[in-house]
Write a protein that holds these residues in place. Structure first.
Motif, PDB file in Angstrom:
ATOM      1  N   LEU A  86      11.732  -4.082  -7.062  1.00  0.00           N
ATOM      2  CA  LEU A  86      10.467  -4.345  -6.229  1.00  0.00           C
ATOM      3  C   LEU A  86      11.293  -4.897  -4.904  1.00  0.00           C
ATOM      4  O   LEU A  86      10.608  -4.690  -3.758  1.00  0.00           O
ATOM      5  CB  LEU A  86       9.754  -5.300  -6.774  1.00  0.00           C
ATOM      6  N   ALA A  87      12.190  -5.686  -5.062  1.00  0.00           N
ATOM      7  CA  ALA A  87      12.709  -6.304  -3.769  1.00  0.00           C
ATOM      8  C   ALA A  87      13.553  -5.378  -3.158  1.00  0.00           C
ATOM      9  O   ALA A  87      13.253  -5.063  -1.778  1.00  0.00           O
ATOM     10  CB  ALA A  87      14.123  -7.177  -4.360  1.00  0.00           C
ATOM     11  N   GLN A 134      -1.345  -0.140 -11.284  1.00  0.00           N
ATOM     12  CA  GLN A 134      -2.256   0.937 -10.873  1.00  0.00           C
ATOM     13  C   GLN A 134      -3.110   1.602 -12.107  1.00  0.00           C
ATOM     14  O   GLN A 134      -4.299   2.053 -11.671  1.00  0.00           O
ATOM     15  CB  GLN A 134      -1.041   2.233 -10.682  1.00  0.00           C
ATOM     16  N   SER A 135      -2.642   1.544 -13.432  1.00  0.00           N
ATOM     17  CA  SER A 135      -3.663   1.730 -14.371  1.00  0.00           C
ATOM     18  C   SER A 135      -4.706   0.827 -14.237  1.00  0.00           C
ATOM     19  O   SER A 135      -6.100   1.045 -14.495  1.00  0.00           O
ATOM     20  CB  SER A 135      -2.787   1.761 -15.739  1.00  0.00           C
ATOM     21  N   GLU A 136      -4.476  -0.431 -13.995  1.00  0.00           N
ATOM     22  CA  GLU A 136      -5.945  -1.497 -13.826  1.00  0.00           C
ATOM     23  C   GLU A 136      -6.602  -1.076 -12.862  1.00  0.00           C
ATOM     24  O   GLU A 136      -7.830  -0.844 -12.935  1.00  0.00           O
ATOM     25  CB  GLU A 136      -5.256  -2.806 -13.760  1.00  0.00           C
ATOM     26  N   PHE A 137      -6.154  -0.721 -11.780  1.00  0.00           N
ATOM     27  CA  PHE A 137      -6.878  -0.528 -10.613  1.00  0.00           C
ATOM     28  C   PHE A 137      -7.554   0.578 -10.851  1.00  0.00           C
ATOM     29  O   PHE A 137      -9.100   0.844 -10.451  1.00  0.00           O
ATOM     30  CB  PHE A 137      -5.975  -0.054  -9.563  1.00  0.00           C
ATOM     31  N   GLN A 138      -7.041   1.943 -11.322  1.00  0.00           N
ATOM     32  CA  GLN A 138      -7.909   3.199 -11.629  1.00  0.00           C
ATOM     33  C   GLN A 138      -8.961   2.851 -12.735  1.00  0.00           C
ATOM     34  O   GLN A 138     -10.032   3.384 -12.543  1.00  0.00           O
ATOM     35  CB  GLN A 138      -6.749   4.320 -12.079  1.00  0.00           C
ATOM     36  N   ARG A 139      -8.791   2.002 -13.794  1.00  0.00           N
ATOM     37  CA  ARG A 139      -9.659   1.625 -14.866  1.00  0.00           C
ATOM     38  C   ARG A 139     -10.882   1.141 -14.343  1.00  0.00           C
ATOM     39  O   ARG A 139     -12.148   1.210 -14.386  1.00  0.00           O
ATOM     40  CB  ARG A 139      -9.169   0.989 -15.900  1.00  0.00           C
ATOM     41  N   VAL A 140     -10.788   0.167 -13.227  1.00  0.00           N
ATOM     42  CA  VAL A 140     -11.611  -0.522 -12.470  1.00  0.00           C
ATOM     43  C   VAL A 140     -12.480   0.202 -11.619  1.00  0.00           C
ATOM     44  O   VAL A 140     -13.757   0.093 -11.639  1.00  0.00           O
ATOM     45  CB  VAL A 140     -11.243  -2.030 -11.795  1.00  0.00           C
ATOM     46  N   ARG A 141     -12.046   1.054 -10.789  1.00  0.00           N
ATOM     47  CA  ARG A 141     -12.628   1.942 -10.021  1.00  0.00           C
ATOM     48  C   ARG A 141     -13.523   2.876 -11.019  1.00  0.00           C
ATOM     49  O   ARG A 141     -14.492   3.105 -10.357  1.00  0.00           O
ATOM     50  CB  ARG A 141     -11.338   2.900  -9.120  1.00  0.00           C
ATOM     51  N   ARG A 142     -12.934   3.480 -11.947  1.00  0.00           N
ATOM     52  CA  ARG A 142     -13.653   4.451 -12.670  1.00  0.00           C
ATOM     53  C   ARG A 142     -15.005   3.705 -13.346  1.00  0.00           C
ATOM     54  O   ARG A 142     -16.100   4.333 -13.071  1.00  0.00           O
ATOM     55  CB  ARG A 142     -12.700   5.019 -13.978  1.00  0.00           C
ATOM     56  N   PRO A 150       8.401   3.482  -9.213  1.00  0.00           N
ATOM     57  CA  PRO A 150       8.769   3.312 -10.426  1.00  0.00           C
ATOM     58  C   PRO A 150       8.779   2.197 -11.333  1.00  0.00           C
ATOM     59  O   PRO A 150       8.904   2.117 -12.585  1.00  0.00           O
ATOM     60  CB  PRO A 150      10.351   3.826 -10.529  1.00  0.00           C
ATOM     61  N   ALA A 151       8.592   1.131 -10.708  1.00  0.00           N
ATOM     62  CA  ALA A 151       8.354  -0.047 -11.249  1.00  0.00           C
ATOM     63  C   ALA A 151       7.287  -0.488 -12.507  1.00  0.00           C
ATOM     64  O   ALA A 151       6.126   0.096 -12.064  1.00  0.00           O
ATOM     65  CB  ALA A 151       8.493  -1.469 -10.359  1.00  0.00           C
ATOM     66  N   HIS A 209       0.870  -1.347   0.076  1.00  0.00           N
ATOM     67  CA  HIS A 209      -0.039   0.078   0.109  1.00  0.00           C
ATOM     68  C   HIS A 209       0.901   1.173   0.008  1.00  0.00           C
ATOM     69  O   HIS A 209       0.508   2.300  -0.735  1.00  0.00           O
ATOM     70  CB  HIS A 209      -1.132   0.204   1.240  1.00  0.00           C
ATOM     71  N   ALA A 210       1.787   1.215   0.783  1.00  0.00           N
ATOM     72  CA  ALA A 210       2.681   2.260   0.797  1.00  0.00           C
ATOM     73  C   ALA A 210       3.483   2.652  -0.646  1.00  0.00           C
ATOM     74  O   ALA A 210       3.689   3.719  -0.950  1.00  0.00           O
ATOM     75  CB  ALA A 210       4.151   2.165   1.830  1.00  0.00           C
ATOM     76  N   MET A 211       3.811   1.223  -1.138  1.00  0.00           N
ATOM     77  CA  MET A 211       4.524   1.644  -2.497  1.00  0.00           C
ATOM     78  C   MET A 211       3.557   2.122  -3.446  1.00  0.00           C
ATOM     79  O   MET A 211       3.696   2.860  -4.437  1.00  0.00           O
ATOM     80  CB  MET A 211       5.072   0.111  -2.864  1.00  0.00           C
ATOM     81  N   PHE A 212       2.397   1.619  -3.378  1.00  0.00           N
ATOM     82  CA  PHE A 212       1.106   2.028  -4.224  1.00  0.00           C
ATOM     83  C   PHE A 212       0.977   3.580  -4.044  1.00  0.00           C
ATOM     84  O   PHE A 212       1.020   4.254  -5.171  1.00  0.00           O
ATOM     85  CB  PHE A 212      -0.078   1.458  -3.820  1.00  0.00           C
TER      86      PHE A 212
END
Length: 440
Positions: free
Chosen positions: A315-316, A144-152, A136-137, A128-131
């Motif tokens: 990510l690591a 994030q793009s998938e998340f925002q599309r689903v939310r919209r 930059p990954a 959640h903090a990285m989100f």
């Protein structure tokens, strides 16, 4: 605290503590958690002023309230770490508002769910903090793009059902929790319904009495989760009959109240997840066509690590930093050899396996630098493994047992005969994993 502080190197460093928080209440909570003398503590609620104070070199301890809800504090902690010869101890307090308490219901062989426990998922806090911190990954930008599309789509359509599809360990559960945290439901319950059994039980026949019991069971869960988030983990593991009952309930959007006085509209959000594509499931008759028609209108696809191999080092490192901060630990770093060991592994269990490996490495490393030997990766075995996952785990087990088939089979909890069959199937020769003896 708003007075500007002149930045001058101190001639003699005084052992003092700096506490920063977004509110005076947060600062007071942190202050009470430390056995410090009041005269040796300076408190700040203004980030810019706190940074200026650190640069004076007066502080040997820095304590800040760092969570996924205020990721800008990371810049203050970075400044404290990089100011030479000053700060010796850095602590990051965890804000409970960035934590989701999941109420777990597990399914039994009688098809019914039972409330078993409540838990906090360790992965949700750093992810959640990285989100929130805009990692930059590319793995994250895809997510994030998938998340925002689903939310919209959900907000525009008014449809309160979301389907998450992703391979094992892609953090479907965690993303459902992040969605919960980023909504106006974050103070309501998050209910986790675990549909996964070690093996399917399609051979069990249902009658009307069974369906009645199951319907009442789901009604109770929906009432428990109302106004919040109701998450069905790997819903395709349920029997077709159970899926059909769920399809009818989801279509109506209502549940029967426990007092028997009527039906109520479910006002929360329903999230379902599965590992396989639903087209494949419908074709194999493991997924109800009626259920898919109800839950697949708004689908989020989770990225797998093998699709973003170049992101694994980033990510690591970020998981290492954010996990340390979330636990109030001194931030540790991965050595170059540790990073190389992580790059070389095939992460069949995706980011959840990567996170567990890093978490274990942090907890067994006494110093600031995590060595290669702390990266302990164990093979896993699951009846639902695909061929790629199975091959990777067989190879890993043989490597870790120096090619000893009996020990590798024991590690994977299968018979030697089964392991030999798998080796033949995947073209793994006898003797694979044995270390070559060096010539004297």
């Amino acid at each position: 605290m708003s007075e500007k502080i002149s930045v001058q190197p101190s001639e003699k460093r005084v052992s003092r503590a700096l506490i920063y928080g977004p509110t005076t209440e947060e600062v007071e909570k942190m202050r009470l958690s430390l056995p410090l003398i009041d005269d040796c503590v300076d408190e700040f609620t203004d980030l810019k002023t706190a940074k200026q104070a650190i640069l004076t070199g007066r502080y040997s301890i820095v304590l800040a309230c760092y969570t996924s809800l205020n990721p800008e504090v990371k810049s203050l902690l970075d400044l404290a770490r990089n100011t030479p010869g000053c700060v010796q101890s850095i602590c990051a307090a965890q804000n409970p508002s960035s934590v989701v308490m999941a109420h777990i219901w597990d399914v039994g062989k009688n098809h019914l769910f039972t409330k078993s426990k409540s838990e906090v998922d360790d992965l949700t806090i750093p992810l959640h903090a990285m989100f929130s911190d805009r990692s930059p990954a590319k793995w994250f930008s895809n997510l994030q793009s998938e998340f925002q599309r689903v939310r919209r789509y959900r907000e525009e359509s008014g449809n309160n059902i979301v389907l998450i599809i992703g391979a094992q360990g892609t953090a479907k559960y965690t993303v459902a929790q992040i969605g919960h945290l980023h909504s106006d439901r974050n103070m309501a319950p998050f209910v986790f319904v675990n549909c996964k059994l070690p093996e399917r039980h399609h051979q069990l026949l249902w009658d009307e009495k069974d369906k009645g019991f199951f319907t009442n069971n789901i009604n109770a869960i929906m009432e428990n989760a109302d106004h919040g988030t109701l998450y069905f983990h790997e819903i395709d593991h349920l029997d077709i009959e159970a899926q059909e009952v769920l399809a009818d309930i989801f279509k109506s959007g209502k549940y029967t109240m426990s007092d028997g006085k009527g039906r109520a509209v479910f006002t929360g959000v329903i999230v379902c997840s599965m590992r396989q594509s639903f087209e494949e499931g419908v074709e194999n008759e493991t997924i109800s066509r009626n259920l898919i028609q109800v839950i697949s209108r708004n689908t989020l696809t989770m990225p797998s690590l093998h699709e973003f191999h170049d992101d694994i080092p980033t990510l690591a490192r970020e998981l290492t930093e954010h996990y340390c901060m979330s636990q109030g630990k001194e931030v540790k770093s991965l050595s170059n050899k540790a990073i190389q060991a992580i790059i070389n592994h095939v992460w069949t269990r995706n980011i959840r396996e990567l996170f567990k490996t890093i978490k274990d490495a942090i907890n067994i490393t006494p110093g600031k630098r995590i060595p290669e030997e702390a990266i302990r990766i164990l093979p896993h075995f699951d009846l639902t493994d695909n061929e790629r996952e199975q091959k990777s785990n067989v190879r890993l087990a043989l490597k870790q047992t120096n090619g000893n088939v009996a020990k590798a089979a024991n590690m994977l909890e299968v018979s030697r005969k089964t392991l030999y069959v798998w080796m033949s199937k995947h073209g793994i020769e006898k003797g694979f994993g044995k270390k070559k003896k060096s010539k004297q």
